[in-house]
Write an enzyme that holds these catalytic residues in place. Sequence first.
Site, PDB file in Angstrom:
ATOM      1  N   HIS A  50      63.502  68.863  24.249  1.00 58.80           N
ATOM      2  CA  HIS A  50      64.140  69.658  25.304  1.00 58.80           C
ATOM      3  C   HIS A  50      65.400  68.973  25.840  1.00 58.80           C
ATOM      4  CE1 HIS A  50      61.160  73.004  25.933  1.00 58.80           C
ATOM      5  NE2 HIS A  50      60.480  72.185  25.153  1.00 58.80           N
TER       6      HIS A  50
ATOM      7  N   ASP B 249      67.682  72.790  16.004  1.00 58.28           N
ATOM      8  CA  ASP B 249      67.040  73.224  14.759  1.00 58.28           C
ATOM      9  C   ASP B 249      68.072  73.680  13.727  1.00 58.28           C
ATOM     10  OD1 ASP B 249      64.958  72.801  16.479  1.00 58.28           O
ATOM     11  OD2 ASP B 249      64.572  74.922  16.823  1.00 58.28           O
TER      12      ASP B 249
HETATM   13  C1  GLA Z   1      62.753  74.272  20.073  1.00 54.64           C
HETATM   14  C2  GLA Z   1      64.203  74.673  20.276  1.00 54.64           C
HETATM   15  C3  GLA Z   1      65.113  73.469  20.215  1.00 54.64           C
HETATM   16  C4  GLA Z   1      64.641  72.356  21.143  1.00 54.64           C
HETATM   17  C5  GLA Z   1      63.155  72.106  20.951  1.00 54.64           C
HETATM   18  C6  GLA Z   1      62.578  71.129  21.940  1.00 54.64           C
HETATM   19  O1  GLA Z   1      62.580  73.790  18.771  1.00 54.64           O
HETATM   20  O2  GLA Z   1      64.591  75.584  19.262  1.00 54.64           O
HETATM   21  O3  GLA Z   1      66.437  73.868  20.544  1.00 54.64           O
HETATM   22  O4  GLA Z   1      64.938  72.639  22.487  1.00 54.64           O
HETATM   23  O5  GLA Z   1      62.386  73.293  21.018  1.00 54.64           O
HETATM   24  O6  GLA Z   1      63.106  69.870  21.747  1.00 54.64           O
END
Ligand code: GLA
Length: 391
Positions: A44, A184
């Site tokens: 996060h 991601d």
């Molecule tokens: C999900 C979101 C990412 C990131 C993670 C937590 O995967 O897509 O952008 O915020 O949660 O680290």
Amino acid sequence: MPYVEPGHPSELIEATGALFTRAYDAAPRVVARAPGRVNLIGEHTDYNRGLVLPVALAHATYAAVAGREDGVVRITSGDDGEPWTGAIDTVGPGAVDGWATYVGGVLWALREDGFDLPGMDVLVHGTVPLGAGLSSSAALECSVALAVCGLLGLTVDDELRHRLVRACIRAETEVAGAPTGGMDQSISLLAQVDAALLIDFDQDSSRAVPLGLAAAGLTLLVTDTRVSHALVDGGYAARRADCEAAADALGVPSLRQATLAAVEELTDDRVRRRATHIVTEIERVRETVDALAVDDWAGVGRLFAASHVSMRDDFEISCPELDLTVATAVEAGAIGARMTGGGFGGSAISLVPTERVDAVVHAIDVAFVAAGFRAPQHLLAEPSGAAELLA
Ligand code: GLA
């Protein structure tokens, strides 16, 4: 031990092509693949302009496409009935339903960025577990984005990859409606083999951090608790709102600019705990990179443990299945373990001496039965390369 296998790329290309031909009665023009990911540490922190340290998995989504001259778009996975069908100039927000939204979203975002797209048939197939917190949606977006670039005959250089990262983030946040932070899509399109990627969301920069797991006799085990995890549900957005409230109260543009001393003065208990997680987690990413540079794996394990506690107690995004996985993995011999990804279910990652992996998996399975939880799934994370055009 039964692990969720990544599959062989050559077999998956062939299977994807065969599914495409069955669905559309013609062969695809281009096939691209994009990996899922597991985050080592830094949760996060991306939408707080912080640091993250993910690796790409060998598990990937394969996208096959062929252009059409009539402006029609069709989207299928080959096993979900009739393809979604629409027009290339209407694939924007609100136009597409279900998982095909991510594909329509990418086509919309690419058009918004000035790419001139024809109609096309799209088929996706792959091995990234769905809803496991391993970025199946980013793998889907990035595989389609890259396949479309192949269709347009573009050279896939670094500049294009960064453009695609931005388009895929827009697809996810503006079309699919998941207010995620960009980790991601970045790792899927920019990953390097045998390395984690240190991404700095304040500087908009990234660099590979070599891992050397095999030389250290270590394996990254991922356990999917199979507790449903959906980023379009409210928990993720609520955490993001708390972080923004903390930054506002502190008078800084984002929590990246906040100090722990300032955060400790925040009067709202919940907002203070959320911000404490972010500020300490960004520091843990730095410390993990430092520990990796000197092969201090025990130090990495301690940072994993501290990260999990912070997410469980301060950020409150863990769940009993994740806590049990982490505790059991460590008792059975893991050097460190933590929940990974967005939280509220999904997966945990454990750093395990390779000869202990089967014992750790067995211990987790037994603990889940004893607790009355649904059986988890496991996979081995082999730090893999970025999305690529294949054929
Ligand atoms: C999900 C979101 C990412 C990131 C993670 C937590 O995967 O897509 O952008 O915020 O949660 O680290």
